[in-house]
Write a protein that holds these residues in place. Structure first.
Motif, PDB file in Angstrom:
ATOM      1  N   UNK A 155       0.816  -1.213   0.000  1.00 43.02           N
ATOM      2  CA  UNK A 155       0.000   0.000   0.000  1.00 43.02           C
ATOM      3  C   UNK A 155       0.851   1.265   0.000  1.00 43.02           C
ATOM      4  N   UNK A 156       0.249   2.338  -0.496  1.00 45.12           N
ATOM      5  CA  UNK A 156       0.958   3.605  -0.695  1.00 45.12           C
ATOM      6  C   UNK A 156       1.441   4.221   0.604  1.00 45.12           C
ATOM      7  N   UNK A 181      -1.299  -3.616  -2.592  1.00 44.29           N
ATOM      8  CA  UNK A 181      -1.621  -3.960  -1.205  1.00 44.29           C
ATOM      9  C   UNK A 181      -0.900  -5.256  -0.885  1.00 44.29           C
ATOM     10  N   UNK A 182      -0.830  -5.600   0.396  1.00 39.74           N
ATOM     11  CA  UNK A 182      -0.179  -6.864   0.745  1.00 39.74           C
ATOM     12  C   UNK A 182      -0.879  -8.060   0.107  1.00 39.74           C
ATOM     13  N   UNK A 183      -2.224  -8.177   0.182  1.00 41.99           N
ATOM     14  CA  UNK A 183      -2.866  -9.333  -0.460  1.00 41.99           C
ATOM     15  C   UNK A 183      -2.598  -9.404  -1.963  1.00 41.99           C
ATOM     16  N   UNK A 184      -2.621  -8.252  -2.651  1.00 42.84           N
ATOM     17  CA  UNK A 184      -2.364  -8.244  -4.095  1.00 42.84           C
ATOM     18  C   UNK A 184      -0.928  -8.650  -4.386  1.00 42.84           C
ATOM     19  N   UNK A 185       0.005  -8.166  -3.558  1.00 47.78           N
ATOM     20  CA  UNK A 185       1.410  -8.536  -3.746  1.00 47.78           C
ATOM     21  C   UNK A 185       1.603 -10.032  -3.549  1.00 47.78           C
ATOM     22  N   UNK A 186       0.982 -10.596  -2.512  1.00 47.91           N
ATOM     23  CA  UNK A 186       1.101 -12.024  -2.243  1.00 47.91           C
ATOM     24  C   UNK A 186       0.505 -12.841  -3.386  1.00 47.91           C
ATOM     25  N   UNK A 187      -0.607 -12.371  -3.948  1.00 45.87           N
ATOM     26  CA  UNK A 187      -1.218 -13.067  -5.084  1.00 45.87           C
ATOM     27  C   UNK A 187      -0.263 -13.107  -6.269  1.00 45.87           C
ATOM     28  N   UNK A 188       0.389 -11.962  -6.538  1.00 46.91           N
ATOM     29  CA  UNK A 188       1.372 -11.914  -7.635  1.00 46.91           C
ATOM     30  C   UNK A 188       2.529 -12.874  -7.358  1.00 46.91           C
ATOM     31  N   UNK A 189       3.013 -12.882  -6.121  1.00 49.92           N
ATOM     32  CA  UNK A 189       4.110 -13.778  -5.755  1.00 49.92           C
ATOM     33  C   UNK A 189       3.697 -15.233  -5.906  1.00 49.92           C
ATOM     34  N   UNK A 190       2.528 -15.565  -5.412  1.00 50.98           N
ATOM     35  CA  UNK A 190       2.057 -16.954  -5.452  1.00 50.98           C
ATOM     36  C   UNK A 190       1.858 -17.430  -6.884  1.00 50.98           C
ATOM     37  N   UNK A 191       1.250 -16.587  -7.727  1.00 47.77           N
ATOM     38  CA  UNK A 191       1.006 -16.962  -9.119  1.00 47.77           C
ATOM     39  C   UNK A 191       2.319 -17.236  -9.846  1.00 47.77           C
ATOM     40  N   UNK A 192       3.275 -16.307  -9.699  1.00 48.65           N
ATOM     41  CA  UNK A 192       4.576 -16.495 -10.353  1.00 48.65           C
ATOM     42  C   UNK A 192       5.293 -17.720  -9.805  1.00 48.65           C
ATOM     43  N   UNK A 193       5.224 -17.905  -8.498  1.00 42.79           N
ATOM     44  CA  UNK A 193       5.925 -19.016  -7.848  1.00 42.79           C
ATOM     45  C   UNK A 193       5.387 -20.359  -8.336  1.00 42.79           C
ATOM     46  N   UNK A 194       4.056 -20.474  -8.434  1.00 41.24           N
ATOM     47  CA  UNK A 194       3.458 -21.731  -8.874  1.00 41.24           C
ATOM     48  C   UNK A 194       3.837 -22.053 -10.309  1.00 41.24           C
TER      49      UNK A 194
END
Length: 294
Positions: A155-156, A181-194
């Motif tokens: 978040x900003x 946001x933290x949830x959006x960042x985690x989603x990006x991390x999880x998608x790339x990681x998988x």
């Protein structure tokens, strides 16, 4: 005679009622926790970071078990600091010093009480999956095409966002900084990681992501993200005088990567209240030490 008998009947009924109430009060005092909220109302301000959500929900449950009525107020960091300084919020449980929250402390430090350290040795920076063969921030420009020329942030209003903007300038990074946001960042991390794809995110520890993903910080040779810090908690002026036992308990509180990571993992898996309750039930001995009940 009728009036006398009626008086005796009423007197007996009242006596039995009082006796019943007395028995209930006694039952409540023996081996039970006071969850009535009669000890007072406490408002805790928190921002949308995993560890802040975890510890705030943990302390909400603990304090309510001890007889306090606790409200959690979610906001950005700046309004939380303003709320503590103005007396509108009672407690905030996460202050990173001496670097991350220094600007807030400079603005508001005279108008609040800073208390004890409860976590030592934090970290923050840019993180990537271990399988991405890059080690330092100053390598990012040369590898930008591999991670879509993007750094995914939170978040900003976060201090981590401000520091990352400084890092972009210090390292002359020609990259898009996605503030989300933290949830959006985690989603990006999880998608790339998988998918086994490169990704660069802003991250910090303590955080459950370091348990769930095999990730690493990029080296920061210019020291933009600073040295490891400690986490304190703060209260509004006057709170300690009104709630001395709460401050005593919080001053006894100490967690590390293992204990806090487990708490965050439970909350990530089960939800805020259920996850915190499970962790509390499994760590009663530690909590009793904080509360001086050992």
């Amino acid at each position: 005679m009728f009036k006398k008998n009626m008086f005796l009947t009423v007197f007996t009924a009242i006596a039995l009622l009082l006796a019943a109430c007395g028995d209930d009060a006694t039952d409540g005092e023996v081996g039970e926790t006071d969850s009535s909220g009669d000890k007072g109302e406490i408002e805790i301000g928190l921002n949308n970071w995993a560890e802040n959500i975890a510890i705030s929900n943990m302390w909400k449950i603990i304090l309510e078990e001890e007889g306090y009525d606790v409200t959690l107020t979610m906001s950005e960091k700046a309004p939380i600091w303003t709320g503590i300084a103005s007396g509108g919020i009672d407690l905030s449980l996460e202050v990173w010093l001496p670097t991350t929250d220094e600007p807030f402390y400079e603005d508001h430090g005279d108008d609040l009480d800073m208390h004890e350290v409860w976590f030592e040795g934090t970290g923050l920076g840019l993180a990537v999956p271990e399988y991405f063969d890059i080690d330092s921030i100053d390598e990012l420009n040369d590898r930008a095409d591999e991670f879509d020329n993007r750094i995914v942030g939170i978040d900003a209003g976060a201090s981590l966002t401000r520091i990352t903007e400084e890092a972009l300038e210090e390292y002359d990074l020609d990259l898009d900084f996605v503030v989300s946001s933290e949830p959006a960042m985690i989603t990006e991390l999880d998608t790339a990681y998988q998918e086994g794809e490169p990704v660069v995110v802003t991250l910090w520890n303590p955080h459950w992501a370091f348990s769930d993903f095999d990730i690493k910080y990029l080296e920061d040779p210019k020291g933009v993200y600073g040295e490891p810090e400690d986490i304190y908690y703060m209260s509004r002026l006057g709170f300690e005088d009104e709630y001395p036992e709460v401050i005593e308990w919080l001053n006894n509180w100490m967690m590390d990567d293992e204990t806090l990571g487990e708490l965050m993992s439970y909350i990530n898996e089960l939800g805020e209240e259920e996850g915190a309750e499970k962790w509390i039930d499994e760590n009663r001995d530690m909590i009793n030490e904080w509360l001086g009940k050992e």
